[in-house]
Design an enzyme around this catalytic site. Structure first.
Site, short mmCIF file in Angstrom:
data_model
loop_
_atom_site.label_atom_id
_atom_site.label_comp_id
_atom_site.label_asym_id
_atom_site.label_seq_id
_atom_site.Cartn_x
_atom_site.Cartn_y
_atom_site.Cartn_z
CE LYS A 17 -48.00 97.73 -14.91
NZ LYS A 17 -48.73 97.71 -16.20
CB THR A 62 -50.81 100.84 -15.04
OG1 THR A 62 -50.68 100.05 -16.21
CG2 THR A 62 -52.24 101.30 -14.89
CG ASP A 63 -45.05 100.32 -18.69
OD1 ASP A 63 -44.88 99.14 -18.31
OD2 ASP A 63 -44.17 100.98 -19.27
NE ARG A 181 -61.56 77.47 23.09
CZ ARG A 181 -62.35 78.31 22.46
NH1 ARG A 181 -63.36 77.85 21.72
NH2 ARG A 181 -62.19 79.61 22.56
CG ASN A 256 -62.21 79.23 17.32
OD1 ASN A 256 -61.15 78.61 17.49
ND2 ASN A 256 -63.22 79.17 18.16
CG HIS A 258 -63.64 75.25 15.04
ND1 HIS A 258 -63.80 75.97 16.20
CD2 HIS A 258 -64.41 75.86 14.11
CE1 HIS A 258 -64.66 76.97 15.98
NE2 HIS A 258 -65.03 76.92 14.72
O1 LIG Z 1 -63.81 81.77 21.61
C1 LIG Z 1 -64.87 81.46 21.04
N1 LIG Z 1 -65.78 82.41 20.73
C2 LIG Z 1 -66.98 82.13 20.13
O2 LIG Z 1 -67.80 83.04 19.84
C3 LIG Z 1 -67.24 80.78 19.84
N2 LIG Z 1 -68.29 80.16 19.26
C4 LIG Z 1 -68.00 78.83 19.24
O3 LIG Z 1 -68.74 77.94 18.76
N3 LIG Z 1 -66.78 78.60 19.80
C5 LIG Z 1 -66.29 79.81 20.18
N4 LIG Z 1 -65.13 80.15 20.77
#
Ligand SMILES: O=c1[nH]c(=O)c2[nH]c(=O)[nH]c2[nH]1
Length: 303
Positions: A17, A62-63, A181, A256, A258
């Site tokens: 379940k 499963t119940d 960044r 990541n 962005h």
């Molecule tokens: O910390 C990062 N690792 C990467 O492998 C990567 N590749 C990317 O385009 N930016 C980043 N930033």
């Protein structure tokens, strides 16, 4: 044998379940404790008569598995999700001799005790979803349980102390070096223990979460520098392994997320004087980078 009845063997089989929802409340003292969980169970049997012949006689429905979750919560209470998963796994293996393997997955809802006038409330809670705690216990008959604990959906962002430069240069590269960044990610972490007893699952989980936060954010005033998502992932994994001897290995995934600089040089006629400290970024959902590693102690570190 008809032409459809080719000879087969099973690679895997389990059934159970998923997402049995349960709210556990422990009363008896003025301060009530709560745990709200979603529990999934899966059992593997020592035969495939059910799949192959339609013979249901060995199926623990499963119940029935769902009922077991409620009954064991009532009987044993829920100290933490790992302990409850171990209780369930042990129950299925000891009650049913024809069960040869179990998989119990649990996810905990992030209820936090309400603070009222600086005091922890006796019985009121707020759902504050900073992240989700999960675990999974896998156990084969006559073997020790393997316990995984994890963190899901821990979303973080920092506005400086993150660079990405000196990466591979070739004719396909367009991304410039950057010293500064935005670094934002949604942490998924899973770790496996080398034992299932003799330590506190709650403390270990809090330690891993605090370690990930510390290696991402650093001290409140200065922060900590990140050379890349890869490096931040690694130092978090390494510190978690060093702080928790019962951890066998840890797997972390860091997308990541962005946030790109908006290019204001495209607006040459707009006057931006005095706005140097205002930064505007474009959040990009897809695609995201995805950085992943599973790290364990080197063999020499175990000597
Ligand atoms: O910390 C990062 N690792 C990467 O492998 C990567 N590749 C990317 O385009 N930016 C980043 N930033």
């Amino acid at each position: 044998m008809t032409s459809d009845e080719v000879k087969t063997e099973f690679v895997v089989s389990d059934y159970g379940k998923t997402n049995v929802k349960l709210l556990f409340v422990r009363k008896g003292q003025s301060k009530h404790l709560i745990k709200e969980l979603e529990v999934s169970s899966a059992l593997t049997l020592n035969n495939h008569r059910d799949y192959v012949f339609g013979d249901n006689s060995d199926i623990v429905a499963t119940d029935t598995q769902k009922n077991t979750v409620y009954i064991l919560a009532k009987k044993h209470g829920i100290k933490n999700i790992e302990t409850f998963a171990l209780i369930l796994s042990n129950h299925f293996l000891s009650k049913y001799p024809h069960v040869v393997a179990t998989k119990i997955s649990v996810q905990e809802y992030p209820w936090k005790r309400v603070q009222m006038d600086g005091q922890p409330h006796n019985h009121a809670f707020q759902y504050i979803a900073d992240c989700t705690r999960v675990c999974e216990v896998n156990q084969k008959r006559n073997e020790k349980p393997v316990v995984m604990s994890g963190i899901r959906d821990l979303r973080v962002l920092k506005t400086t102390q993150s660079a990405f430069k000196n990466f591979h240069q070739d004719e396909y590269r367009t991304l410039p070096d950057t010293d500064d960044r935005v670094f934002s990610t949604v942490v998924t972490a899973s770790w496996w223990y080398n034992t299932a007893s003799g330590f506190c699952f709650d403390k270990a989980w809090e330690t891993v979460k605090a370690t990930i936060m510390e290696k991402f954010a650093g001290p409140a005033d200065k922060g900590v520098f990140s050379a890349s998502v890869q490096h931040t992932l690694y130092i978090s994994s390494q510190a978690a392994l060093s702080r928790i001897p019962q951890m066998d290995h840890i797997e972390i995934t860091l997308p990541n997320k962005h946030y790109f600089d908006v290019d204001f040089t495209r607006f040459p006629q707009v006057e931006f004087a005095g706005s140097e400290n205002n930064h505007v970024y474009l959040g990009v959902d897809k695609p995201s980078g995805n950085i992943h590693a599973k790290v364990k102690r080197a063999a020499s570190a175990k000597l």
